[in-house]
Design a protein around this motif. Structure first.
Motif, PDB file in Angstrom:
ATOM      1  N   LYS A  38       0.846  -1.205   0.000  1.00 33.99           N
ATOM      2  CA  LYS A  38       0.000   0.000   0.000  1.00 33.99           C
ATOM      3  C   LYS A  38       0.884   1.260   0.000  1.00 33.99           C
ATOM      4  O   LYS A  38       0.633   2.211  -0.734  1.00 33.99           O
ATOM      5  N   ASN A  39       1.937   1.219   0.813  1.00 36.21           N
ATOM      6  CA  ASN A  39       2.850   2.375   0.869  1.00 36.21           C
ATOM      7  C   ASN A  39       3.596   2.569  -0.452  1.00 36.21           C
ATOM      8  O   ASN A  39       3.859   3.700  -0.854  1.00 36.21           O
ATOM      9  N   THR A  41       2.420   1.696  -3.472  1.00 34.01           N
ATOM     10  CA  THR A  41       1.436   2.248  -4.422  1.00 34.01           C
ATOM     11  C   THR A  41       1.235   3.737  -4.172  1.00 34.01           C
ATOM     12  O   THR A  41       1.144   4.527  -5.109  1.00 34.01           O
ATOM     13  N   ASN A  42       1.159   4.124  -2.899  1.00 35.07           N
ATOM     14  CA  ASN A  42       0.911   5.535  -2.575  1.00 35.07           C
ATOM     15  C   ASN A  42       2.184   6.383  -2.602  1.00 35.07           C
ATOM     16  O   ASN A  42       2.141   7.568  -2.277  1.00 35.07           O
ATOM     17  N   THR A  44       4.680   6.636  -0.641  1.00 35.07           N
ATOM     18  CA  THR A  44       5.077   7.298   0.614  1.00 35.07           C
ATOM     19  C   THR A  44       6.584   7.111   0.819  1.00 35.07           C
ATOM     20  O   THR A  44       7.221   6.288   0.144  1.00 35.07           O
TER      21      THR A  44
END
Ligand code: AMP
Length: 191
Positions: A38-39, A41-42, A44
């Motif tokens: 998720k990180n 993809t985002n 961060t």
């Protein structure tokens, strides 16, 4: 609170089965692999830090992983229990988890391993790679590297949890439903 670790090699079905366990026992599911993805993809800072490790099938350094895990627990405290999926994967992570949980008056109740042969796992992972586009599931060398990481750094946790009388294993071969029933029978016998 009932807190479980679902344990096993890559492709053993931890994520799939953790979802069923989460629903049945009303647990909060924490997958460190999903959190990293998720990180990434985002885009961060954490994602950028972790990306090359995931791409190569290497473990992300403990300092990054442990902090991420602790933040996820602390941000989700009103729950009946946790199911940890893909964490801990090193002795240092396991010791840190015990220490951290004790600091918030919690503990691990059981570590449940899904047992599947490496040959079966390779074909499962390559099949998953076609569906999910996960780059670490599409390359046999990366898959083998993930098994090496498991064998060198993670498998010692079996003895760590055995010495605490918290280690249980379940046959991870067969249909998804059969494996889920085995897990439910085991967990029912523990709670
Ligand atoms: P998974 O989805 O659990 O197969 O994890 C995918 C990848 O995320 C692993 O190959 C590692 O690169 C990274 N990862 C997930 N959990 C951990 C962990 N507990 N420690 C270090 N790296 C991890």
């Amino acid at each position: 609170m009932f807190n479980i670790i679902i344990f096993g090699k890559p492709g053993s079905g931890k994520g799939t089965q953790a979802d069923f366990l989460k629903d049945k026992y009303d647990l909060y599911h924490i997958s460190t692999g999903d959190l990293f993805r998720k990180n990434i993809t985002n885009e961060t800072k954490l994602g950028l830090e972790a990306k090359s490790y995931l791409d190569n099938g290497d473990l992300v350094p403990d300092s990054v992983t442990i902090k991420m895990l602790e933040n996820e627990v602390l941000s989700n405290k009103q729950v009946n229990g946790y199911i940890f999926d893909g964490f801990p994967r090193t002795l240092n992570q396991a010791k840190s988890l015990d220490f951290f949980l004790a600091s918030i008056d919690l503990k691990i109740n059981a570590t449940i391993a899904l047992e599947v042969s490496e040959d079966e796992l390779i074909s499962r992972l390559l099949d998953r790679g076609k569906i999910t586009n996960r780059s670490d599931d599409q390359d046999i060398d990366k898959i083998k590297n993930r098994f090496n990481e498991y064998n060198n750094k993670t498998s010692i946790l079996i003895n760590f949890y055995r010495s605490q009388d918290k280690f249980f294993s379940v046959d991870g071969k067969g249909s998804v439903n059969d494996i889920t029933s085995r897990l439910f029978d085991l967990v029912d016998s523990l709670i």
